[in-house]
Design a protein around this motif. Structure first.
Motif, PDB file in Angstrom:
ATOM      1  N   GLU A  37      -4.021 -25.314 -23.433  1.00 12.79           N
ATOM      2  CA  GLU A  37      -4.236 -26.245 -24.535  1.00 12.79           C
ATOM      3  C   GLU A  37      -3.328 -25.857 -25.709  1.00 12.79           C
ATOM      4  OE1 GLU A  37      -5.788 -28.858 -24.071  1.00 12.79           O
ATOM      5  OE2 GLU A  37      -7.095 -28.420 -22.381  1.00 12.79           O
ATOM      6  N   PRO A  38      -2.892 -26.814 -26.528  1.00 17.11           N
ATOM      7  CA  PRO A  38      -3.263 -28.232 -26.508  1.00 17.11           C
ATOM      8  C   PRO A  38      -2.372 -29.089 -25.598  1.00 17.11           C
ATOM      9  CG  PRO A  38      -1.918 -27.803 -28.426  1.00 17.11           C
ATOM     10  CD  PRO A  38      -2.077 -26.475 -27.731  1.00 17.11           C
ATOM     11  N   ASN A  93      -2.169 -29.279 -22.407  1.00 23.16           N
ATOM     12  CA  ASN A  93      -2.902 -29.884 -21.295  1.00 23.16           C
ATOM     13  C   ASN A  93      -3.515 -31.217 -21.724  1.00 23.16           C
ATOM     14  OD1 ASN A  93      -4.314 -29.997 -18.684  1.00 23.16           O
ATOM     15  ND2 ASN A  93      -6.148 -29.531 -19.894  1.00 23.16           N
ATOM     16  N   ARG A  94      -4.195 -31.215 -22.878  1.00 29.01           N
ATOM     17  CA  ARG A  94      -4.821 -32.447 -23.369  1.00 29.01           C
ATOM     18  C   ARG A  94      -3.772 -33.508 -23.683  1.00 29.01           C
ATOM     19  NH1 ARG A  94      -9.661 -33.849 -25.374  1.00 29.01           N
ATOM     20  NH2 ARG A  94     -10.421 -31.702 -25.268  1.00 29.01           N
ATOM     21  N   LYS A 115      -2.358 -34.993 -20.406  1.00 24.53           N
ATOM     22  CA  LYS A 115      -3.288 -35.861 -19.685  1.00 24.53           C
ATOM     23  C   LYS A 115      -3.590 -37.141 -20.458  1.00 24.53           C
ATOM     24  CE  LYS A 115      -5.039 -32.385 -16.580  1.00 24.53           C
ATOM     25  NZ  LYS A 115      -6.182 -31.720 -15.952  1.00 24.53           N
ATOM     26  N   GLN A 116      -3.611 -37.064 -21.776  1.00 22.85           N
ATOM     27  CA  GLN A 116      -3.738 -38.283 -22.551  1.00 22.85           C
ATOM     28  C   GLN A 116      -2.550 -39.202 -22.322  1.00 22.85           C
ATOM     29  OE1 GLN A 116      -4.331 -36.785 -26.546  1.00 22.85           O
ATOM     30  NE2 GLN A 116      -6.572 -36.812 -26.362  1.00 22.85           N
ATOM     31  N   THR A 128      -8.697 -38.585 -18.640  1.00 21.96           N
ATOM     32  CA  THR A 128      -9.634 -38.032 -19.614  1.00 21.96           C
ATOM     33  C   THR A 128      -9.827 -36.546 -19.352  1.00 21.96           C
ATOM     34  OG1 THR A 128     -10.797 -40.128 -19.760  1.00 21.96           O
ATOM     35  CG2 THR A 128     -11.977 -38.178 -20.544  1.00 21.96           C
ATOM     36  N   VAL A 129      -9.774 -35.742 -20.421  1.00 23.81           N
ATOM     37  CA  VAL A 129      -9.953 -34.297 -20.307  1.00 23.81           C
ATOM     38  C   VAL A 129     -11.377 -33.950 -20.700  1.00 23.81           C
ATOM     39  CG1 VAL A 129      -9.183 -32.036 -21.067  1.00 23.81           C
ATOM     40  CG2 VAL A 129      -7.546 -33.908 -20.846  1.00 23.81           C
ATOM     41  N   THR A 181      -8.594 -29.887 -12.991  1.00 25.92           N
ATOM     42  CA  THR A 181      -8.579 -29.061 -14.197  1.00 25.92           C
ATOM     43  C   THR A 181      -8.802 -27.601 -13.824  1.00 25.92           C
ATOM     44  OG1 THR A 181     -10.937 -29.492 -14.571  1.00 25.92           O
ATOM     45  CG2 THR A 181      -9.368 -30.922 -15.686  1.00 25.92           C
TER      46      THR A 181
END
Length: 276
Positions: free
Chosen positions: A260-261, A263-264, A267-268, A273-274, A34
């Motif tokens: 973001e968003p 990135n989240r 990864k989801q 997990t972020v 991250t």
């Protein structure tokens, strides 16, 4: 200039190896790393230090007024003033275990910045990346940092530091945007082929999907090479684009410094997990 072997190893160590060894990630996957981007002003730097980010990126230029004049400060053009000097920034980062990426937009800031970095080298036993855009890229109009003097200056202080060498780019939402061409990747390879340290190539996410064959060719030129996917704040790309990139390249060779968003969401989608 001779440097301690321990520090040489740390600064050229693959970030996955470093954070795996320190049990901060669980798998050899670049998407696990991250980033905190643009940690220039003090408030942003302090937020980065409180965050779960593994790598902290910031921009360095020479101050142009008052007590800042001629001193490396943390700012990104067109902003040329800062409440944070590089010296203070490094002092704040030292107690942490976070990796460091310093981004240079001009050659004039490099040597004084390397001198400050040299003063704390014995306390930085973690990945250190030094970045500049050294070639014009897709629609790139910004001034590049001349590759040879940039690399020569950095490596005269730190022969083993990880170099992050990129292209200037622009992206236009209303136009068809060309990706990284064969000429661009071949010119980059000609710059990097004689180097001995790790090199990561920062590439703009919105331009990567149409450039995958070219970038894969570049990655395969050396085991020392990797990609760092980055994004502009107004870039229009999808999670599907990022998943396509992830499937196309070796997961150990691609890092994702994205906002973001997205990135989240990315990864989801891949089951990571972020933690912010």
């Amino acid at each position: 200039m001779q440097i301690p072997l321990l520090i040489a190893g740390c600064w050229s160590e693959n970030v996955l190896d470093y954070f795996l060894r320190n049990r901060q990630i669980s798998t050899e996957d670049g998407a696990e790393i991250t980033w905190y981007h643009g940690a220039n002003h003090r408030a942003r730097m302090e937020e980065a230090l409180r965050s779960a980010a593994h790598m902290v990126e910031a921009d360095v230029l020479l101050g142009s007024a008052g007590s800042e004049c001629g001193q490396p400060v943390m700012a990104h053009p067109p902003d040329t003033h800062s409440d944070n000097s590089l010296q203070a920034w490094l002092a704040a980062l030292l107690p942490s275990t976070k990796g460091i990426k310093l981004d240079f937009k001009s050659l004039e800031a490099v040597e004084p910045a390397m001198a400050l970095l040299n003063a704390v080298r014995g306390h930085l036993q973690r990945p250190v990346w030094i970045n500049a855009d050294v070639l014009p890229g897709p629609s790139g109009s910004s001034t590049v940092v001349d590759a040879k003097p940039f690399i020569d200056t950095v490596t005269s202080f730190f022969p083993a530091v990880t170099l992050s060498l990129g292209w200037t780019t622009e992206w236009h939402p209303e136009k068809t945007n060309e990706g990284y061409s064969w000429a661009m990747v071949r010119e980059m390879e000609s710059i990097c082929s004689g180097l001995s340290q790790p090199v990561t190539f920062p590439v703009r996410a919105v331009l990567v999907r149409q450039s995958c064959p070219q970038l894969l060719w570049l990655l395969k030129r050396s085991d020392r090479y990797s990609l760092t996917i980055w994004t502009g704040k107004d870039d229009n790309y999808s999670t599907e684009d990022l998943l396509y990139i992830r499937d196309y390249f070796d997961k150990k060779k691609v890092f994702y410094d994205i906002l973001e968003p997205q990135n989240r969401e990315f990864k989801q989608a891949i089951g990571i997990t972020v933690n912010l």
